[in-house]
Design a protein around this motif. Sequence first.
Motif, PDB file in Angstrom:
ATOM      1  N   GLU A  14       3.478 -91.958 -39.549  1.00 38.16           N
ATOM      2  CA  GLU A  14       4.394 -93.093 -39.428  1.00 38.16           C
ATOM      3  C   GLU A  14       3.976 -94.242 -40.338  1.00 38.16           C
ATOM      4  O   GLU A  14       4.813 -94.873 -40.980  1.00 38.16           O
ATOM      5  N   GLU A  15       2.681 -94.530 -40.416  1.00 32.84           N
ATOM      6  CA  GLU A  15       2.196 -95.589 -41.298  1.00 32.84           C
ATOM      7  C   GLU A  15       2.471 -95.247 -42.760  1.00 32.84           C
ATOM      8  O   GLU A  15       2.868 -96.104 -43.546  1.00 32.84           O
ATOM      9  N   TYR A  16       2.277 -93.981 -43.115  1.00 36.85           N
ATOM     10  CA  TYR A  16       2.524 -93.534 -44.486  1.00 36.85           C
ATOM     11  C   TYR A  16       3.995 -93.708 -44.853  1.00 36.85           C
ATOM     12  O   TYR A  16       4.332 -94.174 -45.944  1.00 36.85           O
ATOM     13  N   LEU A  17       4.874 -93.346 -43.948  1.00 37.58           N
ATOM     14  CA  LEU A  17       6.303 -93.442 -44.232  1.00 37.58           C
ATOM     15  C   LEU A  17       6.808 -94.879 -44.255  1.00 37.58           C
ATOM     16  O   LEU A  17       7.872 -95.149 -44.817  1.00 37.58           O
ATOM     17  N   GLN A  18       6.072 -95.806 -43.684  1.00 35.24           N
ATOM     18  CA  GLN A  18       6.485 -97.207 -43.678  1.00 35.24           C
ATOM     19  C   GLN A  18       6.019 -97.973 -44.911  1.00 35.24           C
ATOM     20  O   GLN A  18       6.377 -99.134 -45.080  1.00 35.24           O
ATOM     21  N   LEU A  19       5.248 -97.326 -45.801  1.00 38.83           N
ATOM     22  CA  LEU A  19       4.805 -98.005 -47.012  1.00 38.83           C
ATOM     23  C   LEU A  19       6.003 -98.325 -47.902  1.00 38.83           C
ATOM     24  O   LEU A  19       7.035 -97.646 -47.862  1.00 38.83           O
ATOM     25  N   SER A  20       5.862 -99.363 -48.728  1.00 41.27           N
ATOM     26  CA  SER A  20       6.998 -99.844 -49.511  1.00 41.27           C
ATOM     27  C   SER A  20       7.505 -98.824 -50.525  1.00 41.27           C
ATOM     28  O   SER A  20       8.700 -98.792 -50.819  1.00 41.27           O
TER      29      SER A  20
END
Length: 57
Positions: A14-20
């Motif tokens: 989830e953190e990876y997919l939220q990167l800009s």
Amino acid sequence: MTSRLNPDDQQHVEEYLQLSQHQVERQPFRPWLLLGVILAVVIALGLLSRFLSYLTL
């Protein structure tokens, strides 16, 4: 749908997919434009083929 990842791995995903760099705005898909481009390319290649055959005969 439930995830098969453990909660810690799911949090990393989830953190990876939220990167800009993963938040790119995309234009809507336009199938008629794609069809027009393909048709134009096919016609152009056909005309080029006829022109080349005219030059060689």
